[in-house]
Every structure is written in structure tokens, then in C-alpha cells.
Motif scaffolding. Structure first.
Motif, PDB file in Angstrom:
ATOM      1  N   LEU A  59       3.559   1.088   3.341  1.00 50.69           N
ATOM      2  CA  LEU A  59       3.245   0.729   4.717  1.00 50.69           C
ATOM      3  C   LEU A  59       4.538   0.387   5.453  1.00 50.69           C
ATOM      4  N   LEU A 112       1.545  -9.437   7.544  1.00 50.98           N
ATOM      5  CA  LEU A 112       2.190  -9.166   6.255  1.00 50.98           C
ATOM      6  C   LEU A 112       1.253  -9.621   5.145  1.00 50.98           C
ATOM      7  N   PRO A 170      -2.488  -5.218   5.338  1.00 54.58           N
ATOM      8  CA  PRO A 170      -2.489  -5.136   6.802  1.00 54.58           C
ATOM      9  C   PRO A 170      -3.139  -3.854   7.334  1.00 54.58           C
TER      10      PRO A 170
END
Ligand code: MGD
Ligand code: MGD
Ligand code: SF4
Ligand code: MO
Length: 709
Positions: free
Chosen positions: A15, A48, A184
Motif C-alpha cells: 500500500l 496507518l 487502511p
């Protein structure tokens, strides 16, 4: 030292969440960084997970390597850089002289920046002259890559940005536990549902991700191929194919259709354990909206038929007109921080930078020119990751490991550990003393993430700049320095710069004209624009797509044509086949493996972070109450899991969230509870991916001879 806030990205998963780093004094006269929210990066918008939030803990000298180590009289002891580098150069040179260059192996990692991965591939072929280089990404997304290239002519994890997910009508998520592996990103699925879209999750376990689904299918591990074929059968039987799209944009449908028609829903139900009504409901949910997506992760891919399985899911997309159209398509959720870029620039056994093929004469010519060498001097393709590791001690005599910990993460790990011990020479560059580094003759302590600059390419194909925020401690050098110094000691003085931007400039030229073309990307653009999607050629071909001759990058692929020679996507002809190792009387239970939210990969990094260890202190064996009852297993008490490769022991975790014929173990720990002691290295014939997601085991209470059956 920089004193201001540095916007950068997380060291861990694909990510590549944006974060801000601010240096703060560490109390010992040095400094560490504090992570704060960075909201301008669209992928995570400030969010996060616990791993990213606690990443600065690894910068502390308490947990990391701070000096080179050299084995003397059987013990690793501190040494200077020159001594350590000399020893490695000697070890590699001796092997090269005695056994030839191909007896030197290199094992890289998808966590390396593009600059490092590029340099590692060049180091192998130019400085060492070996064909024997591969990397841990082979264990990760190689099946999706192979499937994507077959069907679309190009492999980029997601052919669209994550922001497209909430705008589609239905997402089928196959074997991804996104809620734990990319927390996330769960937001995109929540928004999908808020927008009226539906989510189908396919996982043998009712994971945190599956709990979010409108429909959860829990197939038997290793049967995703049959499942996809059964769905395609129903699509055809119900007349839900998109004939105009098939005509215009695909090839090979008749053969693929015939293969799918042999997979009757009732037959598929018997193989997968997913009922016919559930199959029908899946087809309805997938086909009714105007757009839909299939996203796969390691569940269906880490199988000895992973490539065919990915192909079958792509077939489903193609037959229903759901690829290369807005908010529709097939994508793979790539895993490691630079899992995408790390597979594009040459640390793979068969590859040259820019996603070029090592056996393509034009590619060799182009890259040899950039490197200033004779194309004929470049070696050919080498062995895949597991085959390379398996050849240690026989054909491979010396190994350099950069950014992987195969003692914990390779399949059939006890065998691999024994092979590592049988090498003439082993060198490891790492930030911590991993279980693999513990076996080395020389260990080099290298800079990490916040201490250096470099680019990564996230799961969307978005190239990003990770920026240095802090000065590394004394005594620690970069991977690029290691490669330059080793190349020089091997007699190649030029061509190994240590400045990341200089390396990137060369990578741009080497990738120009390749599938993964980075030639239009510069550090400056990455700072200004926050990221650029490849392909991004140096020149804007049509002259009107971007700012005066500047190519804007390509967030969405395939909208006009696929990357095949005729522009059409290709159906593949595939049929169900069983796991390489099916349960039998002696090994009656299925084992599958995967991850938990608070540990990362082999755990080399995250097991050194107190907060993460407190949250996930050790391995476990997840099993269903019915299986537990049959075994007399008690929650929290140790169970032995035994396969043809070995035996692992870990406490029982009893839950109705898993199928009763299957046990699950996370693979983050070494020692007695190491899941990979058990796993089967049966390889996919195309991608060479091992079968991490299914093998036969028996489960016993420790100290008892009772068997599950
Ligand atoms: N917390 C954490 N996050 C990570 C990582 C990590 O180690 N820890 N690693 C990163 C990396 S490199 C990767 S590759 C990604 C991986 O991300 P994921 O693919 O989400 O991770 P896994 O847990 O390996 O597998 C996903 C799911 O596949 C299921 N599964 C098992 N067997 C099968 C099967 O036969 N079929 C199907 N359909 N499903 C099956 C498992 O039950 C599991 O829930 O995560 C990245 N993010
Ligand atoms: N049973 C089972 N096994 C699996 C999987 C599974 O699902 N089940 N998944 C597989 C997958 S998808 C993956 S990706 C692999 C990953 O497994 P590994 O390759 O072992 O991955 P990591 O634990 O991330 O190892 C990276 C190592 O490099 C170090 N490192 C980090 N950054 C740098 C750097 O910049 N330079 C250098 N030199 N070192 C660095 C870290 O400290 C760590 O020791 O595991 C595979 N193994
Ligand atoms: S989801 Fe991945 S990139 Fe984001 S903070 Fe967690 S580990 Fe880092
Ligand atoms: Mo991975």
C-alpha cells in the motif's frame, strides 16, 4: 540531519501508505523519527496500521545491526567494513574460479527500492556474471504476474487506482485478508458498500475481511480454479455473457467456454464445498451491476496451479465484459513494499529492466548498451527462487542474500535451512540479525527506509519517492554502497553509483521502451506530483495528453486495447486439478498458511517491536471445534502439526471461523512453531510459485499418538 517534517512512505507493505517523519532526539545524542499523519497522499489519507505507526522502533540501535559481522572460529564477531567486504569478494571469487560464475547465487527481495533491485540485477549479470539470481517475490505474486501477462500481455498488480473500487458495482475478493494485511485499504470496501455496491469474499476462513462481505464463500483450500470455472459455467448457462465485448476485445473464447462447460455446478460444489445456490448468488451479484471487479491475493495464487487459477478468474471477467472498461477489471493485490517495482527491473531470474525478457535479443541489446557491455556477455535466465535455494550446496556454492529471510519464509524450510548450512559461503545484507543472517559467514548492516532515499512502486503501479528523513548511525552503509564495493573488488570499477537519483536516471534509460517504462519519471516529478503511474514514457506520444510533451503517467490500463500484439485479451483454457498433495489416511487434514495483522512476513522486523509482539506474541494452529473435539484439542494447549516435510508445534486456537477439514497457521515465526517446516514446495509449472496455501497434515495433541481423521 534534516530537522523539518519529511513526507515519505511506510517501509512495509505494497500500500506504501504516506506518512510524515519528524526527527526527535533519541536521548543518546542521536536522533530517531516520530511518525505523524500525512493526509495529502490519496491512498491512505493519513491512516496507518500498527506496523507503519511503530516502524521507527526499528531505527533504534537496540534492535538492529550496527557493525559488520564476520564468522571466525565458528562465531560471528564484529569486523570493519573492509574486512567484511574483502571476505565476501573472496568467497564469491573462489566459487567463481572453482565452479564457474553460475555457482554464485543471489537472492533479493521485493522490499528493496527500485534503485536497489535494479542494481542487484546488474550486479549479478555484470559484476558477478551469474545467471543465478531470483527473489522472494517469486513466493508472492508470480502467479498473478504470469496470469496477467498471458491474458493481457502486461502485468501491473492493479490496472486501475484503488479509488476506482468504491465506484464499481461488485467486488469479488479472492483469498485476500485485506482487513489484516492492508488495513487502511478496507476503507475502499466500506465506501463500495455505502455506494450500494456489493462485496463477495472467498476464503476458507471467515476472516475480519470476510465479516465485511455481503456474501462469504468458504471453499476448500486449493479449489479456487474449480470455483471460477463453475461460475463461468453458470454465466454461460444463464446467458449472461457479453457477446459483443467477447467479439471485439478478446480471443480464444470458444475453447475456454468448452472447458468451463465441463465444470457443472454440482461437480464444482463437490470439489469446493460451496453450494450451488451460493454459486448462483455469486453470479447474480457479479453480473447484475454495470461494472464489477475481481481482485485476487495470495489465497488463490500461492498454489501449484496459481497461474491457471488466476487465468480462470480473468476468463470470468472477460466473458462478462469486465476488463479494460471503467470501474471494471481484474487486479492482483501485490504484497511487499516494492513488490511491484521489484519485479520489473531485473532481480528476477528471467528478466532485464523495464520488464524486459532476458532471452529477447532486442532487450539484451538495449540494456547492454545502457550498461556499456557486450550483449553476448549477459548470462541467460537462471533458476526460480525455490529451485535456486534447493540447489545450494550442490550447483550453488555461494549465496548473497539481500532483503529476505528464507529460513522462516521459504517452503520446506528445514530443508532450506540445511541447504544454507551446506554452502561454501553465505553473505547476508540486512538491517537486523535475521534467522538467515545468523547462518552467514559475513553479515552487513545496511541503511533502511527513513535513512535513505529511493523509489518504490505500489500495488497500483504508482511510482513513489521515499525520502531520507534522518542520518543513519555510524558504521551503517547502504545496499548501493555494498554493491559498488563488491563490484570493485570483483574487478568492475564503474557502473555502480551509490547516489539513488543517479541510479534512477540510469534505470529510466534502461526501462525506456520496455513494458514498465519509467523514462518520463524523475525525482523532481515524484516530489511535485506525489507519485506517477507507469508506463510513463519520456515523450508524451500524442502531444495532448499531458503538459507540453510531458507524459502524465497511466493510472488506468487497457481502456482502449490490451497489451497483446493484436490488442485483444486472451482467454486461457484451464481445467480443475487437485492440490499437489491431497489429504489421505496418514495425513488427513489440510493445512493452509498466511498472516496476522501485527506481524510482517518472516517477522525479522516486526518481532523486534514490543507493541507488535504484545499484540501477536507467537504462532498458533487455528482449528474448528469439531476437529478439536475429535482430537481432544484444548484451547491454548500445544498441538503438533505433522506433514511429510516435518513437524511444528503451536497452541490451539479453536474457532468456528474456519472449515472443519482445514487448519491454519501464520508463518511469521522461526523455531518449533515455524509453519514453513510443513509446507509443500510443489511448484506451479509456469510461475514457479510454491504451494503455500495447501498441503496434507495430521494434527496431534502433543504427547499423544491419537490421530485426526
Ligand atoms: N500484517 C501483515 N500485512 C501484510 C504482510 C504481512 O506479512 N503481515 N505481508 C504483505 C505481503 S508481502 C503480502 S503478499 C500480502 C498478502 O496479503 P493476503 O493475501 O491478504 O494474505 P494471506 O494471509 O497470505 O492470505 C489471504 C487469505 O487467503 C486465505 N486462503 C488460504 N488458502 C486459501 C485458498 O486455497 N483459497 C482462497 N481463496 N483463500 C485461501 C487465508 O485464509 C487468508 O485469509 O500482505 C502484505 N501485508
Ligand atoms: N507459509 C507461508 N510462507 C510464505 C508466505 C505465505 O503466505 N505462507 N508468503 C510468502 C510471501 S508472499 C513473501 S513476500 C515472503 C516474504 O518473506 P521474506 O522474504 O523472508 O520477507 P521479510 O521477512 O520481509 O524479509 C526481508 C528481510 O530483509 C530485511 N530488509 C528490509 N529492508 C531491507 C533493505 O532495504 N535492504 C536489506 N538488505 N535488507 C532489508 C528485513 O530486515 C528482513 O530480514 O514469504 C513467503 N512465505
Ligand atoms: S497498511 Fe502497509 S503501508 Fe500502510 S501502514 Fe500498514 S504496513 Fe505500512
Ligand atoms: Mo508477499
Amino acid at each position: 540531519m534534516q530537522t523539518s517534517v519529511t513526507p515519505t512512505h511506510c517501509p512495509y507493505c505494497a500500500l506504501q501508505c504516506g506518512m510524515n517523519l519528524t526527527p526527535v532526539p533519541d536521548g543518546d545524542g542521536g536522533s530517531v523519527v516520530e511518525v505523524t499523519e500525512r493526509t495529502d497522499f490519496p491512498v491512505n489519507q493519513g491512516a496507518l496500521c500498527g506496523k507503519g505507526r511503530t516502524a521507527p522502533a526499528l531505527l533504534s540501535s537496540r534492535v538492529r545491526l550496527t557493525t559488520p559481522l564476520v564468522r571466525t572460529d565458528g562465531e560471528l564477531r564484529p569486523a570493519g567494513w573492509d574486512e567484511a567486504l574483502d571476505r565476501i569478494a573472496e568467497g564469491l571469487s573462489r566459487t567463481r574460479t572453482e565452479h564457474g560464475p553460475d555457482a554464485c547465487g543471489i537472492f533479493g527481495g521485493g522490499g528493496l527500492t527500485n534503485e536497489k533491485a535494479y542494481t542487484l540485477g546488474k550486479f549479478a549479470r555484470v559484476a558477478l556474471g551469474t545467471s543465478q539470481i531470483d527473489y522472494n517475490g517469486r513466493f508472492c505474486m508470480s502467479s498473478a504476474a504470469a496470469g496477467g501477462i498471458k491474458a493481457f500481455g502486461l502485468d501491473r498488480g492493479l490496472p486501475f487506482p484503488l479509488e476506482d473500487i468504491p465506484r464499481t458495482g461488485c467486488v469479488i475478493l479472492v483469498g485476500s485478508n485485506l482487513a489484516e494485511t492492508m488495513p487502511p485499504a478496507l476503507r475502499y470496501l466500506t465506501e463500495l458498500k455505502e455506494n450500494g455496491g456489493t462485496l463477495i469474499v472467498i476464503d476458507p476462513r471467515r476472516t475480519r475481511t470476510a465479516e465485511q462481505a455481503d456474501l462469504h464463500l468458504a471453499p476448500r483450500p486449493g479449489t479456487d480454479l474449480a470455483l471460477a470455472l463453475g461460475l463461468l459455467h453458470l454465466v454461460v448457462a444463464q446467458g449472461r455473457t457479453d457477446e459483443a465485448y467477447i467479439q471485439e476485445r478478446t480471443s480464444g473464447w470458444e475453447e475456454a467456454r468448452a472447458a468451463a462447460m465441463a465444470h457443472w455446478p454440482e461437480y464444482v460444489e463437490r470439489i469446493t464445498g460451496v453450494s450451488v445456490p451460493q454459486l448462483r448468488e455469486t453470479v447474480r451479484m457479479f453480473c447484475e451491476p454495470e461494472s464489477a471487479m475481481v481482485l485476487t491475493a495470495r489465497g488463490p495464487e500461492q498454489q501449484s496451479k496459481g497461474t491457471d487459477t488466476v487465468g480462470a478468474w480473468i476468463n470470468l471477467c472477460l466473458a462478462t465484459g469486465r476488463a479494460g472498461r471503467p470501474y471494471s477489471g481484474y487486479g492482483c493485490l501485490t504484497g511487499q513494499g516494492n513488490g511491484q517495482g521489484g519485479r520489473e527491473h531485473g532481480q528476477k531470474a528471467d528478466q532485464l529492466p523495464g520488464y524486459r525478457k532476458l532471452d529477447d535479443p532486442a532487450a539484451r541489446q538495449h540494456v547492454a548498451e545502457v550498461w556499456g557491455v557486450d550483449p553476448d556477455s549477459l548470462p541467460g535466465p537462471g533458476r526460480s527462487a525455490y529451485e535456486l535455494l534447493d540447489a545450494m550446496g550442490t550447483d550453488i556454492r555461494s549465496l548473497l542474500v539481500m532483503a529476505s529471510n528464507p529460513v522462516v519464509s521459504a517452503p520446506r524450510a528445514a530443508h532450506i535451512e540445511e541447504r544454507l548450512r551446506s554452502l561454501d559461503f553465505l553473505a547476508v545484507a540486512d538491517v537486523v540479525l535475521s534467522e538467515t543472517a545468523e547462518l552467514a559467514d559475513v553479515v552487513l548492516p545496511v541503511t533502511q527506509w527513513a535513512e535513505e532515499t529511493g523509489t518504490t512502486t505500489n500495488l497500483e503501479g504508482r511510482v513513489l519517492l521515499r525520502r531520507q528523513a534522518i542520518t543513519p548511525p555510524d558504521g551503517i552503509r547502504s545496499d548501493l554502497y555494498v554493491m559498488r564495493e563488491l563490484a570493485a573488488r570483483l574487478g568492475v570499477e564503474k557502473g555502480f553509483p551509490t547516489d539513488p537519483e543517479e541510479v534512477f536516471e540510469e534505470l529510466r534509460r534502461a526501462s525506456a521502451g520496455g513494458a514498465a517504462d519509467y523514462s518520463g519519471i524523475t525525482y523532481r516529478r515524484l516530489v511535485e506530483e506525489g507519485g506517477v503511474f507507469w508506463p510513463c514514457p519520456a515523450e508524451d506520444g500524442d502531444g495532448d495528453g499531458g503538459r507540453d510533451g510531458v507524459h502524465p503517467g497511466t493510472p488506468r490500463l487497457f481502456l482502449d486495447r490490451f497489451a497483446t500484439p493484436d490488442g485483444r485479451a486472451r482467454f486461457v483454457v484451464v481445467s480443475h486439478r487437485p492440490l499437489a498433495e491431497e489429504p489421505d489416511e496418514e495425513y488427513p487434514v489440510l493445512l493452509t498458511t498466511g498472516r496476522v495483522v501485527s506481524q510482517y512476513q518472516s517477522g525479522a522486523q516486526t518481532r523486534r517491536v514490543d507493541e507488535l509482539n504484545a499484540a501477536a506474541p507467537g504462532p498458533f494452529v487455528e482449528l474448528h471445534p469439531r476437529l478439536a473435539e475429535r482430537l481432544g484439542a484444548v484451547e491454548g494447549e500445544p498441538l503438533a502439526v505433522v506433514s511429510r516435510r516435518g513437524r511444528a508445534v503451536a497452541p490451539a486456537r479453536i474457532t468456528t471461523a474456519i472449515r472443519a477439514d482445514t487448519v491454519f497457521m501464520p508463518f511469521h515465526w522461526p523455531g518449533e512453531g515455524r509453519a514453513n517446516t510443513l509446507t509443500n514446495p510443489a511448484l506451479d509449472p509456469v510461475s514457479r510459485m510454491p504451494e503455500f496455501k495447501g498441503c496434507a497434515v495430521r494434527v496431534e495433541r502433543v504427547g499423544s499418538v491419537e490421530r485426526a481423521g
